[in-house]
Design a protein around this motif. Structure first.
Motif, PDB file in Angstrom:
ATOM      1  N   ALA A 160       0.833  -1.203   0.000  1.00 33.61           N
ATOM      2  CA  ALA A 160       0.000   0.000   0.000  1.00 33.61           C
ATOM      3  C   ALA A 160       0.870   1.257   0.000  1.00 33.61           C
ATOM      4  CB  ALA A 160      -0.925  -0.005   1.214  1.00 33.61           C
ATOM      5  N   LEU A 199       2.349   1.703  -3.566  1.00 39.14           N
ATOM      6  CA  LEU A 199       1.371   2.082  -4.587  1.00 39.14           C
ATOM      7  C   LEU A 199       0.645   3.382  -4.269  1.00 39.14           C
ATOM      8  CD1 LEU A 199      -0.319  -1.366  -5.377  1.00 39.14           C
ATOM      9  CD2 LEU A 199       1.577  -0.266  -6.583  1.00 39.14           C
ATOM     10  N   TRP A 239      -1.989   3.437  -2.146  1.00 44.12           N
ATOM     11  CA  TRP A 239      -3.391   3.076  -1.958  1.00 44.12           C
ATOM     12  C   TRP A 239      -3.610   2.660  -0.507  1.00 44.12           C
ATOM     13  CZ3 TRP A 239      -7.203   3.222  -5.793  1.00 44.12           C
ATOM     14  CH2 TRP A 239      -6.733   3.537  -7.071  1.00 44.12           C
ATOM     15  N   ASP A 240      -4.854   2.685  -0.087  1.00 44.23           N
ATOM     16  CA  ASP A 240      -5.187   2.289   1.271  1.00 44.23           C
ATOM     17  C   ASP A 240      -5.016   0.781   1.436  1.00 44.23           C
ATOM     18  OD1 ASP A 240      -7.339   1.352   3.411  1.00 44.23           O
ATOM     19  OD2 ASP A 240      -6.860   3.448   3.814  1.00 44.23           O
ATOM     20  N   THR A 280      -8.157  -1.382   1.172  1.00 47.66           N
ATOM     21  CA  THR A 280      -8.649  -1.627  -0.190  1.00 47.66           C
ATOM     22  C   THR A 280      -7.938  -2.815  -0.805  1.00 47.66           C
ATOM     23  OG1 THR A 280      -9.175   0.715  -0.528  1.00 47.66           O
ATOM     24  CG2 THR A 280      -8.910  -0.637  -2.495  1.00 47.66           C
ATOM     25  N   LEU A 281      -6.616  -2.880  -0.619  1.00 43.27           N
ATOM     26  CA  LEU A 281      -5.856  -4.014  -1.145  1.00 43.27           C
ATOM     27  C   LEU A 281      -6.280  -5.311  -0.462  1.00 43.27           C
ATOM     28  CD1 LEU A 281      -2.298  -2.414  -1.364  1.00 43.27           C
ATOM     29  CD2 LEU A 281      -3.931  -2.788  -3.213  1.00 43.27           C
ATOM     30  N   GLY A 287     -12.182  -2.903  -7.125  1.00 43.47           N
ATOM     31  CA  GLY A 287     -11.500  -1.638  -7.318  1.00 43.47           C
ATOM     32  C   GLY A 287     -11.801  -1.085  -8.702  1.00 43.47           C
ATOM     33  N   GLU A 322      -7.635   1.929 -12.546  1.00 43.53           N
ATOM     34  CA  GLU A 322      -6.416   2.623 -12.143  1.00 43.53           C
ATOM     35  C   GLU A 322      -5.589   1.770 -11.177  1.00 43.53           C
ATOM     36  OE1 GLU A 322      -5.327   5.506 -13.252  1.00 43.53           O
ATOM     37  OE2 GLU A 322      -7.037   5.858 -14.556  1.00 43.53           O
ATOM     38  N   LEU A 323      -6.257   1.072 -10.287  1.00 39.36           N
ATOM     39  CA  LEU A 323      -5.542   0.224  -9.331  1.00 39.36           C
ATOM     40  C   LEU A 323      -4.930  -0.977 -10.040  1.00 39.36           C
ATOM     41  CD1 LEU A 323      -4.583  -0.559  -6.591  1.00 39.36           C
ATOM     42  CD2 LEU A 323      -6.894  -1.297  -5.988  1.00 39.36           C
ATOM     43  N   THR A 378     -12.712   5.592  -8.692  1.00 41.65           N
ATOM     44  CA  THR A 378     -11.261   5.732  -8.679  1.00 41.65           C
ATOM     45  C   THR A 378     -10.731   6.271 -10.005  1.00 41.65           C
ATOM     46  OG1 THR A 378     -10.937   3.421  -9.383  1.00 41.65           O
ATOM     47  CG2 THR A 378     -11.010   3.858  -7.018  1.00 41.65           C
ATOM     48  N   GLY A 394      -7.579   9.322 -10.477  1.00 38.92           N
ATOM     49  CA  GLY A 394      -6.294   8.920 -11.023  1.00 38.92           C
ATOM     50  C   GLY A 394      -5.435  10.101 -11.440  1.00 38.92           C
TER      51      GLY A 394
END
Length: 280
Positions: free
Chosen positions: A37, A40, A42-43, A46-47, A57, A60-61, A150, A154
């Motif tokens: 996380a 990247l 990201w939270d 979320t992962l 997701g 973008e992820l 998302t 981005g």
């Protein structure tokens, strides 16, 4: 005839396969969720949901994972297959969602609801539950809808314009705080550089899209397609003359709508009028 053997232990169900690959690549790299996380941006929660198959997701992820692991478009392709999986989404939405992820511009007119890309969690949950979803299915649908947003967050978001009929802003949620959060989010979204939020007030009178929710997707290469929907069905329109007619109707609605600055004031007034949760 000998029984056909399974050549891989990996899931053949697209959503689960995507989740498996997210986890496999992380573990192969010797990373914790927190470490990945941080890399990247990201939270980690979320992962974690991605690895458990609780959310897909957004593109973008998936692209961020491809860039980090050097897997070309592998994760993006798995994501697209998961989104297109008929067990996850109704047929009428699958092709639209793939095009939405590619669009360089999105123009929307909402006659009854806020566009899915700019819905908050509370708003999405009430709308989706009103359609009959419950339990785990409701959670999955909410996560999928929020994942669409998302795209706007981005590095290179598409140009996005939404015109909301006043009725959309007058239909408050049962959850008062969730409704206030949605109004606040619209004001935040409207301040972003490539996003425009406008309101079509009741005082504008009759208009050409009075029963039509429509989104125009501007695709690379200059092609534009339209997606219209109501509570029961959606239709992807690609034939150019039909798209042109809808765009003319959209232009007339935009001419009747309040300016972005006037619309922001209008939403702010709605926010002042919205009742507060007495428990907060």
């Amino acid at each position: 005839m000998p029984q056909r053997r399974t050549v891989t232990s990996r899931s053949q169900e697209p959503r689960q396969r995507f989740a498996e690959e997210v986890r496999r690549l992380r573990e192969q790299g010797g990373l914790s969720l927190r470490q990945l996380a941080d890399v990247l941006g990201w939270d980690p929660s979320t992962l974690g949901k991605l690895e458990r198959g609780q959310t897909l997701g957004g593109p973008e992820l998936a692209q961020a994972l491809d860039r980090y692991y050097g897997t070309a478009d592998f994760m993006l392709t798995l994501w697209e297959l998961a989104v297109a999986d008929p067990t996850q989404f109704k047929e009428q939405y699958r092709q639209y969602m793939l095009l939405e992820a590619e669009a360089v511009s999105l123009w929307h007119f909402g006659v009854s609801s806020v566009h899915g890309m700019v819905q908050t969690s509370g708003y999405a949950r009430e709308l989706i539950s009103a359609g009959g979803h419950r339990g785990e299915e409701l959670d999955l649908q909410v996560e999928a809808r929020l994942g669409r947003g998302t795209v706007l967050a981005g590095d290179e978001p598409p140009r996005f314009r939404t015109i909301l009929y006043e009725a959309v802003l007058r239909m408050a949620l049962r959850d008062r705080q969730a409704w206030r959060e949605q109004l606040e989010h619209l004001m935040v979204i409207g301040d972003q550089p490539k996003t425009t939020v406008q309101v079509l007030p009741f005082s504008a009178g009759p208009f050409g899209l009075d029963s039509t929710e429509v989104t125009f997707l501007g695709l690379s290469g200059g092609r534009t397609v339209a997606y219209t929907e109501n509570a029961h069905r959606g239709e992807l329109i690609e034939e150019s003359s039909s798209v042109d007619r809808l765009q003319l109707a959209y232009d007339s609605v935009r001419d009747l709508a309040l300016s972005p600055a006037e619309s922001r004031k209008f939403i702010g007034q709605m926010l002042e009028e919205a009742p507060c949760d007495p428990s907060t």
